[in-house]
Design a protein around this motif. Structure first.
Motif, PDB file in Angstrom:
ATOM      1  N   GLU A   4      23.295  36.467  55.683  1.00 18.81           N
ATOM      2  CA  GLU A   4      24.096  36.336  54.456  1.00 18.81           C
ATOM      3  C   GLU A   4      25.057  37.512  54.286  1.00 18.81           C
ATOM      4  OE1 GLU A   4      23.906  34.033  51.778  1.00 18.81           O
ATOM      5  OE2 GLU A   4      22.771  32.778  53.191  1.00 18.81           O
ATOM      6  N   ILE A   5      26.273  37.219  53.856  1.00 20.58           N
ATOM      7  CA  ILE A   5      27.197  38.299  53.497  1.00 20.58           C
ATOM      8  C   ILE A   5      27.997  37.888  52.274  1.00 20.58           C
ATOM      9  CG2 ILE A   5      29.002  37.517  55.089  1.00 20.58           C
ATOM     10  CD1 ILE A   5      29.609  40.618  55.387  1.00 20.58           C
ATOM     11  N   ASN A   6      28.303  38.865  51.432  1.00 15.46           N
ATOM     12  CA  ASN A   6      29.093  38.629  50.227  1.00 15.46           C
ATOM     13  C   ASN A   6      30.558  38.416  50.636  1.00 15.46           C
ATOM     14  OD1 ASN A   6      30.511  38.834  47.847  1.00 15.46           O
ATOM     15  ND2 ASN A   6      29.434  40.674  47.117  1.00 15.46           N
ATOM     16  N   PRO A   7      31.111  37.215  50.384  1.00 15.83           N
ATOM     17  CA  PRO A   7      32.503  36.954  50.787  1.00 15.83           C
ATOM     18  C   PRO A   7      33.482  37.958  50.184  1.00 15.83           C
ATOM     19  CG  PRO A   7      31.459  34.941  49.972  1.00 15.83           C
ATOM     20  CD  PRO A   7      30.512  36.060  49.696  1.00 15.83           C
ATOM     21  N   LEU A   8      33.167  38.474  48.980  1.00 18.16           N
ATOM     22  CA  LEU A   8      34.062  39.441  48.340  1.00 18.16           C
ATOM     23  C   LEU A   8      34.134  40.750  49.139  1.00 18.16           C
ATOM     24  CD1 LEU A   8      33.400  39.065  44.516  1.00 18.16           C
ATOM     25  CD2 LEU A   8      35.537  38.637  45.732  1.00 18.16           C
ATOM     26  N   VAL A   9      33.055  41.075  49.834  1.00 19.48           N
ATOM     27  CA  VAL A   9      33.085  42.275  50.689  1.00 19.48           C
ATOM     28  C   VAL A   9      34.078  42.068  51.827  1.00 19.48           C
ATOM     29  CG1 VAL A   9      31.728  43.529  52.429  1.00 19.48           C
ATOM     30  CG2 VAL A   9      30.818  43.230  50.131  1.00 19.48           C
ATOM     31  N   LEU A  10      34.044  40.872  52.418  1.00 16.30           N
ATOM     32  CA  LEU A  10      34.990  40.588  53.506  1.00 16.30           C
ATOM     33  C   LEU A  10      36.424  40.520  52.977  1.00 16.30           C
ATOM     34  CD1 LEU A  10      32.939  37.971  55.572  1.00 16.30           C
ATOM     35  CD2 LEU A  10      33.313  40.405  56.052  1.00 16.30           C
ATOM     36  N   LEU A  11      36.578  39.978  51.774  1.00 16.23           N
ATOM     37  CA  LEU A  11      37.921  39.937  51.187  1.00 16.23           C
ATOM     38  C   LEU A  11      38.430  41.358  50.908  1.00 16.23           C
ATOM     39  CD1 LEU A  11      40.316  38.366  50.075  1.00 16.23           C
ATOM     40  CD2 LEU A  11      39.095  38.124  47.893  1.00 16.23           C
ATOM     41  N   ALA A  12      37.535  42.216  50.431  1.00 19.65           N
ATOM     42  CA  ALA A  12      37.932  43.610  50.182  1.00 19.65           C
ATOM     43  C   ALA A  12      38.328  44.296  51.493  1.00 19.65           C
ATOM     44  CB  ALA A  12      36.796  44.380  49.504  1.00 19.65           C
ATOM     45  N   CYS A  13      37.621  43.981  52.583  1.00 17.76           N
ATOM     46  CA  CYS A  13      37.989  44.535  53.893  1.00 17.76           C
ATOM     47  C   CYS A  13      39.397  44.065  54.274  1.00 17.76           C
ATOM     48  CB  CYS A  13      37.002  44.078  54.969  1.00 17.76           C
ATOM     49  SG  CYS A  13      35.380  44.852  54.863  1.00 17.76           S
ATOM     50  N   ARG A  14      39.632  42.768  54.083  1.00 17.34           N
ATOM     51  CA  ARG A  14      40.937  42.192  54.443  1.00 17.34           C
ATOM     52  C   ARG A  14      42.057  42.834  53.623  1.00 17.34           C
ATOM     53  NH1 ARG A  14      42.339  37.241  56.493  1.00 17.34           N
ATOM     54  NH2 ARG A  14      40.830  37.722  58.111  1.00 17.34           N
ATOM     55  N   ILE A  15      41.846  42.898  52.311  1.00 14.40           N
ATOM     56  CA  ILE A  15      42.892  43.425  51.412  1.00 14.40           C
ATOM     57  C   ILE A  15      43.206  44.896  51.716  1.00 14.40           C
ATOM     58  CG2 ILE A  15      43.335  44.092  49.006  1.00 14.40           C
ATOM     59  CD1 ILE A  15      41.869  41.550  48.132  1.00 14.40           C
ATOM     60  N   SER A  16      42.170  45.647  52.081  1.00 14.78           N
ATOM     61  CA  SER A  16      42.408  47.089  52.272  1.00 14.78           C
ATOM     62  C   SER A  16      42.792  47.444  53.700  1.00 14.78           C
ATOM     63  CB  SER A  16      41.207  47.900  51.797  1.00 14.78           C
ATOM     64  OG  SER A  16      40.017  47.409  52.352  1.00 14.78           O
ATOM     65  N   GLY A  17      42.881  46.438  54.586  1.00 15.18           N
ATOM     66  CA  GLY A  17      43.417  46.715  55.924  1.00 15.18           C
ATOM     67  C   GLY A  17      42.395  47.201  56.935  1.00 15.18           C
ATOM     68  N   VAL A  18      41.111  46.901  56.685  1.00  8.96           N
ATOM     69  CA  VAL A  18      40.061  47.259  57.656  1.00  8.96           C
ATOM     70  C   VAL A  18      40.364  46.561  58.981  1.00  8.96           C
ATOM     71  CG1 VAL A  18      37.600  46.922  58.187  1.00  8.96           C
ATOM     72  CG2 VAL A  18      38.320  47.708  55.907  1.00  8.96           C
ATOM     73  N   ASP A  19      40.168  47.289  60.107  1.00  5.74           N
ATOM     74  CA  ASP A  19      40.553  46.747  61.405  1.00  5.74           C
ATOM     75  C   ASP A  19      39.436  45.992  62.118  1.00  5.74           C
ATOM     76  OD1 ASP A  19      43.323  48.002  61.720  1.00  5.74           O
ATOM     77  OD2 ASP A  19      42.085  49.727  61.202  1.00  5.74           O
ATOM     78  N   GLU A  20      38.196  46.398  61.906  1.00  4.98           N
ATOM     79  CA  GLU A  20      37.064  45.784  62.607  1.00  4.98           C
ATOM     80  C   GLU A  20      35.884  45.708  61.642  1.00  4.98           C
ATOM     81  OE1 GLU A  20      36.289  48.585  65.750  1.00  4.98           O
ATOM     82  OE2 GLU A  20      38.393  48.625  66.368  1.00  4.98           O
ATOM     83  N   VAL A  21      35.131  44.598  61.692  1.00  2.00           N
ATOM     84  CA  VAL A  21      33.921  44.476  60.869  1.00  2.00           C
ATOM     85  C   VAL A  21      32.754  44.053  61.761  1.00  2.00           C
ATOM     86  CG1 VAL A  21      32.871  43.426  58.827  1.00  2.00           C
ATOM     87  CG2 VAL A  21      35.362  43.699  58.928  1.00  2.00           C
ATOM     88  N   TYR A  22      31.635  44.772  61.664  1.00  2.00           N
ATOM     89  CA  TYR A  22      30.448  44.476  62.475  1.00  2.00           C
ATOM     90  C   TYR A  22      29.259  44.159  61.585  1.00  2.00           C
ATOM     91  CZ  TYR A  22      33.346  46.603  66.070  1.00  2.00           C
ATOM     92  OH  TYR A  22      34.387  46.889  66.918  1.00  2.00           O
ATOM     93  N   ARG A  23      28.469  43.158  61.976  1.00  2.00           N
ATOM     94  CA  ARG A  23      27.275  42.784  61.215  1.00  2.00           C
ATOM     95  C   ARG A  23      26.076  43.595  61.711  1.00  2.00           C
ATOM     96  NH1 ARG A  23      29.033  37.784  63.552  1.00  2.00           N
ATOM     97  NH2 ARG A  23      29.192  36.761  61.534  1.00  2.00           N
ATOM     98  N   VAL A  24      26.129  44.887  61.437  1.00  2.00           N
ATOM     99  CA  VAL A  24      25.063  45.810  61.814  1.00  2.00           C
ATOM    100  C   VAL A  24      24.809  46.719  60.623  1.00  2.00           C
ATOM    101  CG1 VAL A  24      24.291  47.512  63.505  1.00  2.00           C
ATOM    102  CG2 VAL A  24      26.028  45.850  64.145  1.00  2.00           C
ATOM    103  N   GLY A  25      23.551  47.073  60.391  1.00  2.00           N
ATOM    104  CA  GLY A  25      23.252  47.955  59.255  1.00  2.00           C
ATOM    105  C   GLY A  25      22.304  49.069  59.645  1.00  2.00           C
ATOM    106  N   GLY A  26      21.871  49.810  58.633  1.00  2.00           N
ATOM    107  CA  GLY A  26      20.842  50.827  58.820  1.00  2.00           C
ATOM    108  C   GLY A  26      21.277  51.992  59.686  1.00  2.00           C
ATOM    109  N   ALA A  27      20.293  52.764  60.119  1.00  2.00           N
ATOM    110  CA  ALA A  27      20.542  53.933  60.963  1.00  2.00           C
ATOM    111  C   ALA A  27      21.207  53.527  62.269  1.00  2.00           C
ATOM    112  CB  ALA A  27      19.221  54.658  61.244  1.00  2.00           C
ATOM    113  N   GLN A  28      20.926  52.298  62.739  1.00  2.00           N
ATOM    114  CA  GLN A  28      21.516  51.842  64.003  1.00  2.00           C
ATOM    115  C   GLN A  28      23.037  51.715  63.882  1.00  2.00           C
ATOM    116  OE1 GLN A  28      19.180  50.317  62.192  1.00  2.00           O
ATOM    117  NE2 GLN A  28      19.463  48.090  62.051  1.00  2.00           N
TER     118      GLN A  28
END
Lengths: 434, 434
Positions: free
Chosen positions: A168-192
């Motif tokens: 699951e991911i919050n679509p608004l998070v992806l929209l915020a990435c798009r709007i602010s010009g983020v270049d790459e998004v990875y579905r990884v979390g935590g210390a890893q």
């Protein structure tokens, strides 16, 4: 009910000291686990990321390519975001961008009387990584507050890592990435995720700086990779101090206090007022609002355990206490907030007047909402464009300039017994004077 | 002799990677000892300082008052400083002050189209502590480089701690304290000094920020108190990269390389040149100088173990390698150093042209000599006035501004399920629209 203090009481100083030193956060010690995770990602790279993602996020990815959330996946996820939310996020991004553009510092160069040309030059960090928490704490506003300053600074590669528990991911998070010009998004979390950003894997190239909030594992990992890469501050629980006179609506002030208290049971909301009856009215308004608030249990625990109403003799005294508290957020709801703000020196962000609730600053005002907590506003600042820039100093001597100031350098080098330092100047002076 | 690399060799990439990742420093793990010392100073205060000073510095002080070096003691110690050294130190201080005054940032405030008044204000850290090492590494230049920026920033209370092994202190260190306006000097060193500065004792009031170099104990203590107070970077061994064409005096370049190598066996001196014969000539000049240099054994070990001469095809390639190295000090001894400097993005300090030996920057140029090491110039900057300032953001809404942007804040708060945040805006909008 929270604690009530009065500066006129003989016990005030002791009670206030207790309030200031209250330990609000007991971070679990996860350092050993985090050290193992980082070592594993450094050794096994993407394979480690796939296994840890399956373990912690219950998400089995078919291959390393699927670690990345593609532009097509982002398109699909954001297509259904309601227009009102999209427009609000775009307005927020535009206002945050406009504010942070004002922060861009200027290069400087001058030639002094000795003939030395001196100055400095700012340049952007080449690559930055932004950690975005998953689940409930996945705030699109936080993406904007980190990503927009990075892009305004000129960071050319901005990578986001965000855990997607159960996919699951919050679509608004992806929209915020798009709007602010983020270049790459990875579905990884935590210390890893922090390990991958710091050391790189085949799929995720390493970055130079990592920012963004996270849980205890993320915080411990950021501490561990600090030095290899730059990091932002390790933020503690939220805080607000409201200084309000009697000429305010108690319910508004109550809501401002609750808007920090609802973040976290460890948050701290404080009211300083010069009118005891008004303080009492605000406390009553808080109790009334707590009855119906969705996050009432959280906000209630924070207010009960760490909240306080402090009655002071006058605003002068309020400013003094405020400087001892050095709050993350400071709201000045008084007749002349500008005058009072000139006396409240230590604060992450100041909100002036009764029409500036702190929540405006969390989303849309323009200034950053990543701010120093736990009294660190005494010596540090909120996130800014400067966090994504570094300064290189420049100096150029002419022969005359070296003649003018070189001998003093050689004298000091000799006194510090650093002979080669002195000789590097003297060899040149010898040649010039020949 | 150091390693010779040539970018035309097929093995270059591997050798260069080895050079970049060379582990030059093996810090002893003193964290457990340091934790004990800090705990002891927090519990027993001045008494702990007296005991630890007797133990580590072999100095028995009669009482807590004598922890402080008095103004009279400073007067007496500096009376015998030769005029040449005094004048050199005064010139250095004046030039460092002039440079750092240029760094003072401006406050800003503006009102935008929505009617929101936004901006920020800089203010100085109230109290700062400066650690000065004792013994041989007790450098007066380092006092100036830390103390002058603090005073230019406006720090009103600046306390120095300096160990005095066997009661000895370098009078130039005290003179540097006097010239730069240090307010208090204490004869305490090691982790105990950092603990006293961070937590305070009866004699030493606590500070908000601690800067300055130190040994492994001091570094570990600074890491431990970070958060309670601000700290500057933890500096690693010195580094210099010289990019030089054949049109240079090999001996001058050799001395520049040696002026870093003589600091420490772990220092790293690198030369990049587009002329192999010139590289060879510099290496020979280094060997020649090593024979007579006072600190020859140290400089020789550094040059042998970590030095390198790298031959490149052209300066374009030199700039690329420089950016991968991200050196602390970068000297550009080429025909057009300004043009080359525009391509060398990641560096702590750049010295342009053959008449600007790095040693000028260590003492008298004006820019700070506390600079990012170990490739951290990719994401961080040298010490500056900014390290002693913090920024408070300011916002003030009018009723119209809140009407214009408040609804978007409420929308975002709702989407993040932070109800009180939204209500704090909506309650005001309701009243305004009534």
């Amino acid at each position: 009910m929270p604690v009530f203090l009065d500066t006129s009481d003989s016990t005030f100083e002791q009670s206030f000291a207790t309030l200031l030193s209250a330990k609000r956060e007991d971070s679990p010690d996860v350092d050993a686990i985090v050290a193992e995770i980082i070592a594993d990602v450094r050794t096994r790279g993407d394979q480690s990321l796939l296994e840890l993602t399956a373990k912690f996020d219950r998400l089995s990815l078919p291959d390393t390519a699927s670690l990345r959330i593609t532009e097509a996946e982002i398109d699909a996820a954001i297509a259904d975001v309601p227009a009102a939310e999209r427009e609000a996020l775009e307005l927020a991004a535009a206002r945050i961008r406009a504010y942070h553009e004002q922060q861009l510092p200027e290069d400087k160069s001058w030639t002094d009387a000795a003939g030395a040309t001196l100055g400095w030059r700012w340049s952007a960090v080449s690559a930055a990584g932004l950690y975005v928490p998953g689940g409930l704490a996945s705030y699109p506003s936080s993406v904007l507050m980190n990503a927009v300053p990075a892009k305004v600074a000129g960071v050319s590669r901005l990578a986001v890592t965000v855990p997607t528990p159960d996919g699951e991911i919050n679509p608004l998070v992806l929209l915020a990435c798009r709007i602010s010009g983020v270049d790459e998004v990875y579905r990884v979390g935590g210390a890893q995720a922090i390990a991958a950003l710091a050391y790189g894997t085949d799929t995720i190239a390493p970055v130079d700086k990592i920012t963004g909030p996270g849980n205890a594992f993320v915080a411990a990992a950021k501490r561990r990779v600090f030095g290899k890469v730059g990091i932002d501050m390790i933020a503690g629980p939220s805080e607000i101090l409201v200084i309000a006179d009697a000429d305010n609506n108690p319910d508004w002030i109550a809501l401002d206090l609750l808007s920090q208290a609802e973040h976290d049971e460890s948050a701290q909301s404080l009211l300083i007022t010069d009118n005891a009856a008004f303080g009492q009215a605000v406390a009553e308004a808080v109790e009334h609002r707590l009855k119906t608030l969705q996050r009432g249990p959280i906000a209630g625990a924070s207010w009960r355990d760490f909240g306080a109403v402090i009655v002071v003799r006058d605003l002068e005294e309020a400013a003094e206490l405020s400087n001892r508290i050095a709050p993350e957020h400071l709201e000045l709801c008084v007749a002349d907030p500008t005058a009072l703000s000139q006396k409240t020196i230590h604060a992450g962000a100041i909100f002036l007047g009764q029409f500036t609730p702190e929540a405006i600053g969390d989303y849309i005002g323009g200034p950053n909402h990543v701010l120093p907590t736990a009294r660190s506003a005494r010596f540090s600042s909120g996130l800014s464009v400067m966090d994504f820039l570094k300064r290189t100093t420049l100096s150029q001597m002419t022969p005359d300039a070296l003649r003018a100031i070189g001998p003093a350098a050689a004298t000091l080098a000799t006194s510090e017994r650093l002979e080669a330092h002195g000789l590097s100047v003297l060899a040149r002076l010898d040649a010039l004077n020949r």
